[in-house]
Design an enzyme around this catalytic site. Structure first.
Site, mmCIF file in Angstrom:
data_model
loop_
_atom_site.group_PDB
_atom_site.id
_atom_site.type_symbol
_atom_site.label_atom_id
_atom_site.label_comp_id
_atom_site.label_asym_id
_atom_site.label_seq_id
_atom_site.Cartn_x
_atom_site.Cartn_y
_atom_site.Cartn_z
ATOM 1 C CE LYS A 1 -4.016 -2.286 0.909
ATOM 2 N NZ LYS A 1 -3.630 -3.762 0.842
HETATM 3 C C1 LIG Z 1 -4.063 -4.787 0.274
HETATM 4 C C2 LIG Z 1 -3.200 -6.016 0.061
HETATM 5 C C3 LIG Z 1 -3.388 -7.114 -0.747
HETATM 6 C C4 LIG Z 1 -4.606 -7.104 -1.624
HETATM 7 O O1 LIG Z 1 -4.291 -6.095 -2.702
HETATM 8 P P1 LIG Z 1 -5.693 -5.561 -3.703
HETATM 9 O O2 LIG Z 1 -5.231 -4.587 -4.494
HETATM 10 O O3 LIG Z 1 -6.533 -5.037 -2.540
HETATM 11 O O4 LIG Z 1 -6.044 -6.707 -4.476
HETATM 12 C C5 LIG Z 1 -2.601 -8.169 -0.874
HETATM 13 N N1 LIG Z 1 -1.600 -8.163 0.232
HETATM 14 C C6 LIG Z 1 -1.255 -7.290 1.173
HETATM 15 C C7 LIG Z 1 -0.301 -7.449 2.037
HETATM 16 C C8 LIG Z 1 -2.230 -6.107 0.993
HETATM 17 O O5 LIG Z 1 -1.877 -5.240 2.266
#
Ligand SMILES: *Cc1c(COP(=O)(O)O)cnc(C)c1O
Length: 496
Positions: free
Chosen positions: A113
């Site tokens: 993120k």
């Molecule tokens: C948010 C997240 C995901 C999923 O990603 P999306 O874009 O919501 O599909 C996978 N792994 C981690 C560690 C995340 O924080």
């Protein structure tokens, strides 16, 4: 060619600029903003191969954010991808056990993120200036743990912004809470609520929709905005790392010019893999987009049958950031495979709202042939983490473990031997307990920080700053309120 944005549900296809779409987040009709067309990469792969991360990011962002100047974009990029990341490469590739792991976890909160939330505040402030908005932007977020911290780290000390994060006081892990309540920055405010995540989310939505409150804020020089994952200001920066990964493989002569690669993405809200789909549609030589789910396998079923059905039990797993039954960003893909048809998309989304499910047409399903979906159970994920560690010494986190396991299934089913990039979405240190337990269940009785040191020793990697910091950091936020007091708390923080 300039790219504008339309809502996935707007039959009239009213266009707004990229900066307006970033400020709005979600369209008024409840749809998501999508580009009027997906632009093609306009520099050669050879040239990209010689660029660093920031330069590649510029080549991608300039195509999607047409109303930003070169100077503005470069300022945003350089303010985001700097020493907040613990490696100059920003998103390094590590080869292990037959795949290249694209490590997207070198930012402030050691999860992917950060790739988007470190640049979003700068894109938002620039967007505000471009649209003559004089108010300070107040970001309101409800979090179940991870997004809140990444947003706090991104917005901390960014001039012209404030950020208020609400979390369920007894609903996040001890490490997640410590990460949030130690957040620095005078413009940050972290509030525990005596309620669950849904109540936090509902409280935030009520404030967003409160017109009287908006007027009160405006009079005091503030306005609300949202940093959630459907903002195109989060989606577009994610495209950059797929282009960067390809360029890097080319540079290191792991692939030939134009050779196609596969990409595996551990998926929840469908934002990360949608960015890979956009990269492919920009002309990046990607063959298969491999969508990996945990036991909440709504997407696996969707790719198999063409029916999206959220009517099922919500399963808590050791890859919590993928515990999702409504993948919001899938709406953008639905709109595109319907031939950019807002009426068709709106009909399906209405069906999702009323009955919890929808079925796409055979024509639409035929357009999903570059996707492959599969899922991994918790036991399979743990076995994969252990296997990758035993074979190579490399330690992956639980989300990445889901992706790695699904990649094994894909290879066994297809015999496809193309070069493959696995999006590695979190540092194993973020999920130390589950990761160490996968390697050896005997670790499960140890304390969190003992496990952190063991993980560092075993994987031969230094403990990331994000973890070191919270060992000793002072608590800066200790406000806890009842749910009905959320709004009053926001006003108190803003001094109105
Ligand atoms: C948010 C997240 C995901 C999923 O990603 P999306 O874009 O919501 O599909 C996978 N792994 C981690 C560690 C995340 O924080």
């Amino acid at each position: 060619m300039s790219v504008n944005y339309v809502s996935t549900r707007d039959l009239k296809k009213n266009q707004i600029t990229a900066s307006q779409a970033i400020l709005k987040g979600l369209a008024d009709d409840g749809g998501l903003f999508v580009p009027t067309s997906i632009p093609a990469l306009d520099v050669s792969l050879d040239k990209l191969a010689d660029m660093n991360y920031q330069q590649v990011a510029y080549e991608v962002l300039k195509l999607f954010l047409s109303d930003f100047t070169e100077e503005e974009l470069k300022h945003c990029i350089n303010s985001a991808y700097d020493s907040k990341f613990d490696t100059k490469e920003i998103a390094p590739l590590t080869y292990a056990d037959g795949a290249y792991y694209l490590e997207l976890f070198h930012g402030a909160t050691i999860a992917f993120k950060d790739m988007a939330l470190s640049i979003l505040p700068h894109l938002m402030i620039t967007s505000a200036r471009k649209n003559n908005i004089k108010n300070d932007i107040v970001i309101l977020t409800a979090t179940s743990g991870d997004t809140g911290k990444a947003a706090l780290a991104g917005f901390a000390d960014v001039e012209g912004t404030r950020i208020v994060v609400f979390y369920p006081k007894n609903g996040v892990s001890a490490i997640q809470e410590k990460q949030m309540v130690t957040q620095k920055g005078d413009n940050t405010h972290v509030v525990g609520i005596k309620g669950n995540f849904d109540q936090a989310q509902t409280g935030v939505k009520q404030m967003f929709n409160d017109k009287a409150l908006a007027a009160e804020l405006d009079a005091a020089g503030f306005q609300f905005s949202s940093a959630n994952s459907i903002n195109i200001g989060r989606l577009v920066p994610q495209i950059a790392y797929y282009v960067y990964a390809y360029a890097k493989l080319l540079k290191e002569e792991k692939i030939k010019y134009g050779e196609t690669i596969n990409v595996v993405v551990p998926t929840g809200n469908f934002g990360n893999i949608l960015a890979a789909y956009y990269a492919k549609n920009m002309g990046l030589p990607i063959d298969k987009l491999i969508c990996a789910s945990n036991e909440n396998k709504v997407l696996y079923d969707f790719f198999a049958t063409g029916e999206y059905d959220k009517n099922r039990d919500f399963i808590l797993t050791n890859s919590p950031s993928m515990d999702i039954l409504i993948s919001s960003n899938l709406e953008r893909l639905i709109y595109h495979i319907a031939g950019d048809d807002a009426a068709e998309n709106a009909k399906l989304m209405e069906s999702l709202k009323t009955s919890g499910k929808y079925q796409i047409t055979p024509e639409m399903k035929a357009k999903l042939d570059s996707f492959y979906g599969n899922y991994a159970t918790e036991a399979e994920t743990c076995a994969t983490i252990k296997k990758v560690f035993n074979d190579t010494g490399y330690i992956i986190d639980t989300h990445t473990g889901v992706a790695s396991n699904v990649f094994d299934k894909y290879k066994a089913e297809t015999n496809d031997s193309k070069t493959t990039v696995i999006a590695s979405t979190a540092s194993p240190f973020k999920f130390t307990r589950a990761v160490m337990g996968a390697i050896d269940p005997a670790y499960e009785k140890e304390e969190d920080f003992v496990l952190v040191d063991k993980l560092s020793e075993l994987g031969k990697v230094a403990v990331p700053n994000a973890i070191e910091e919270i060992r000793s950091a002072a608590i800066r936020h200790d406000t806890v309120v009842e749910v009905p007091e959320m709004c009053a708390e926001v006003k108190r923080f803003l001094g109105i």
